[in-house]
Write a protein that holds these residues in place. Structure first.
Motif, PDB file in Angstrom:
ATOM      1  N   GLU A 172       0.666  -1.191   0.058  1.00 48.65           N
ATOM      2  CA  GLU A 172       0.118   0.037   0.082  1.00 48.65           C
ATOM      3  C   GLU A 172       0.788   1.164  -0.047  1.00 48.65           C
ATOM      4  OE1 GLU A 172      -3.183  -1.557  -0.842  1.00 48.65           O
ATOM      5  OE2 GLU A 172      -3.504   0.314   0.065  1.00 48.65           O
ATOM      6  N   GLN A 173       2.191   1.109   0.269  1.00 43.86           N
ATOM      7  CA  GLN A 173       2.912   2.249   0.276  1.00 43.86           C
ATOM      8  C   GLN A 173       4.023   2.111  -0.877  1.00 43.86           C
ATOM      9  OE1 GLN A 173       4.593   2.069   4.187  1.00 43.86           O
ATOM     10  NE2 GLN A 173       2.924   3.025   5.165  1.00 43.86           N
ATOM     11  N   ALA A 174       3.553   1.770  -2.102  1.00 46.66           N
ATOM     12  CA  ALA A 174       4.598   1.623  -3.215  1.00 46.66           C
ATOM     13  C   ALA A 174       4.323   2.450  -4.352  1.00 46.66           C
ATOM     14  CB  ALA A 174       4.666  -0.048  -3.537  1.00 46.66           C
ATOM     15  N   LEU A 182      -3.697   8.867  -1.531  1.00 43.25           N
ATOM     16  CA  LEU A 182      -3.131   8.358  -2.551  1.00 43.25           C
ATOM     17  C   LEU A 182      -1.447   9.081  -2.863  1.00 43.25           C
ATOM     18  CD1 LEU A 182      -5.459   7.858  -5.397  1.00 43.25           C
ATOM     19  CD2 LEU A 182      -4.741   6.532  -3.598  1.00 43.25           C
ATOM     20  N   PHE A 183      -1.390  10.170  -2.001  1.00 43.44           N
ATOM     21  CA  PHE A 183       0.080  10.694  -2.002  1.00 43.44           C
ATOM     22  C   PHE A 183       1.095   9.886  -1.161  1.00 43.44           C
ATOM     23  CE2 PHE A 183      -2.226  14.777  -3.550  1.00 43.44           C
ATOM     24  CZ  PHE A 183      -1.059  15.568  -4.078  1.00 43.44           C
ATOM     25  N   HIS A 184       0.252   9.494  -0.232  1.00 43.00           N
ATOM     26  CA  HIS A 184       0.952   8.648   0.914  1.00 43.00           C
ATOM     27  C   HIS A 184       1.052   7.388   0.370  1.00 43.00           C
ATOM     28  CE1 HIS A 184       1.432  12.328   3.368  1.00 43.00           C
ATOM     29  NE2 HIS A 184      -0.180  12.242   3.765  1.00 43.00           N
ATOM     30  N   ARG A 185       0.107   6.648  -0.339  1.00 41.53           N
ATOM     31  CA  ARG A 185       0.055   5.457  -0.745  1.00 41.53           C
ATOM     32  C   ARG A 185       1.148   5.334  -1.836  1.00 41.53           C
ATOM     33  NH1 ARG A 185      -5.060   2.309  -3.251  1.00 41.53           N
ATOM     34  NH2 ARG A 185      -4.249   0.744  -4.439  1.00 41.53           N
ATOM     35  N   PHE A 186       1.361   6.120  -2.764  1.00 38.89           N
ATOM     36  CA  PHE A 186       2.249   6.175  -3.854  1.00 38.89           C
ATOM     37  C   PHE A 186       3.552   6.819  -3.726  1.00 38.89           C
ATOM     38  CE2 PHE A 186      -1.916   5.822  -6.665  1.00 38.89           C
ATOM     39  CZ  PHE A 186      -1.992   4.299  -6.362  1.00 38.89           C
ATOM     40  N   ASN A 187       3.711   7.369  -2.504  1.00 40.77           N
ATOM     41  CA  ASN A 187       5.275   7.814  -2.171  1.00 40.77           C
ATOM     42  C   ASN A 187       5.317   9.164  -3.085  1.00 40.77           C
ATOM     43  OD1 ASN A 187       8.606   7.195  -2.289  1.00 40.77           O
ATOM     44  ND2 ASN A 187       7.255   7.907  -0.457  1.00 40.77           N
ATOM     45  N   ILE A 188       3.958  10.081  -3.262  1.00 43.64           N
ATOM     46  CA  ILE A 188       4.245  11.063  -4.037  1.00 43.64           C
ATOM     47  C   ILE A 188       4.734  12.373  -3.078  1.00 43.64           C
ATOM     48  CG2 ILE A 188       3.004  12.712  -5.504  1.00 43.64           C
ATOM     49  CD1 ILE A 188       1.287  10.357  -6.359  1.00 43.64           C
ATOM     50  N   ALA A 189       5.473  13.126  -3.426  1.00 45.56           N
ATOM     51  CA  ALA A 189       5.769  14.347  -2.789  1.00 45.56           C
ATOM     52  C   ALA A 189       6.178  15.712  -4.068  1.00 45.56           C
ATOM     53  CB  ALA A 189       7.206  14.524  -2.118  1.00 45.56           C
ATOM     54  N   PRO A 190       7.095  15.581  -4.923  1.00 43.71           N
ATOM     55  CA  PRO A 190       7.173  16.398  -6.040  1.00 43.71           C
ATOM     56  C   PRO A 190       5.967  16.648  -7.078  1.00 43.71           C
ATOM     57  CG  PRO A 190       9.141  15.038  -5.902  1.00 43.71           C
ATOM     58  CD  PRO A 190       8.236  14.450  -5.142  1.00 43.71           C
ATOM     59  N   CYS A 191       5.643  17.494  -7.443  1.00 41.87           N
ATOM     60  CA  CYS A 191       4.238  17.735  -8.256  1.00 41.87           C
ATOM     61  C   CYS A 191       4.779  18.624  -9.387  1.00 41.87           C
ATOM     62  CB  CYS A 191       3.342  18.275  -7.699  1.00 41.87           C
ATOM     63  SG  CYS A 191       2.758  17.183  -6.081  1.00 41.87           S
TER      64      CYS A 191
END
Length: 215
Positions: free
Chosen positions: A23-25, A136-145
């Motif tokens: 879930e965090q990939a 979904l930011f945390h689930r998919f490890n998203i920070a840079p946008c």
């Protein structure tokens, strides 16, 4: 009997840990996006959705945050993209409402990002809906946008990028291979930053060595 029970518990625990890691990939091109939900959606017929709401359609998830000027400037272009693609594709903005950009301060972006969205939407007069949900930011490890995920009607990820135009999306719809600009996860971004700082440190050491007396 105790041994069997202990073994079963170990298997269950391992399964839970694996699921949590899954879930965090980051999303993978060619793989299913998986089950998801988005809530607090503005200017859309529903205030919350799941992956089932987009079955049979292409889906473009455009992740953004309140400080991302590139994201904000691209919104009218994404709105034009939606207008040209019409009903077979849905563009959904996903705004970050948490505190990952303010670590240690206790602040979060929920109020700020909604104000930014309303102001930009009113000024640019676009029609894109936005979910304000950090899941979904945390689930998919998203920070840079920007971080853009393209999903086909079967729920398979067909592209991950930081920029998308009509020509690229038209090629994807036609099954034509297209080169997309890379979008970086939070982990990748941190690695790049660390490598850059390390390289800068080496450059400084080399500079000092060259300035030292030759004895």
């Amino acid at each position: 009997m105790k041994l069997i029970i202990s073994f079963a518990i170990c298997l269950i625990t391992a399964g839970i840990v694996t699921a949590q890691k899954g879930e965090q990939a980051p999303v993978q091109v060619g793989q299913p996006i998986g089950q998801f939900s988005l809530s607090d959606i503005r200017y859309y017929p529903k205030s919350s959705v799941t992956q089932d709401d987009f079955k049979g359609k292409w889906l473009i998830l455009d992740f953004w945050n309140a400080s991302c000027m590139v994201c904000i400037k691209a919104m009218p272009k994404m709105d034009s993209l939606q207008a040209r693609l019409r009903n077979n594709t849905k563009v959904m903005l996903v705004g970050y409402t948490g505190s990952q950009y303010h670590q240690g301060t206790g602040e979060n972006d929920e109020k700020k990002i909604k104000e930014v969205y309303e102001r930009v939407k009113s000024h640019a007069k676009f029609n894109l809906p936005s979910a304000f949900d950090s899941t979904l930011f945390h689930r998919f490890n998203i920070a840079p946008c920007p971080y853009i995920i393209i999903v086909d009607p079967e729920g398979i990820v067909r592209g991950v990028t930081s920029r998308l135009d009509y020509g690229q999306m038209d090629s994807i719809l036609k099954g034509i291979p297209v080169e997309l600009r890379k979008a970086y996860t939070s982990k990748e971004s941190k690695q790049i930053r660390a490598e850059r700082l390390k390289a800068e440190g080496k450059d400084k050491k080399i500079g000092r060595r060259h300035m030292s007396p030759p004895y």
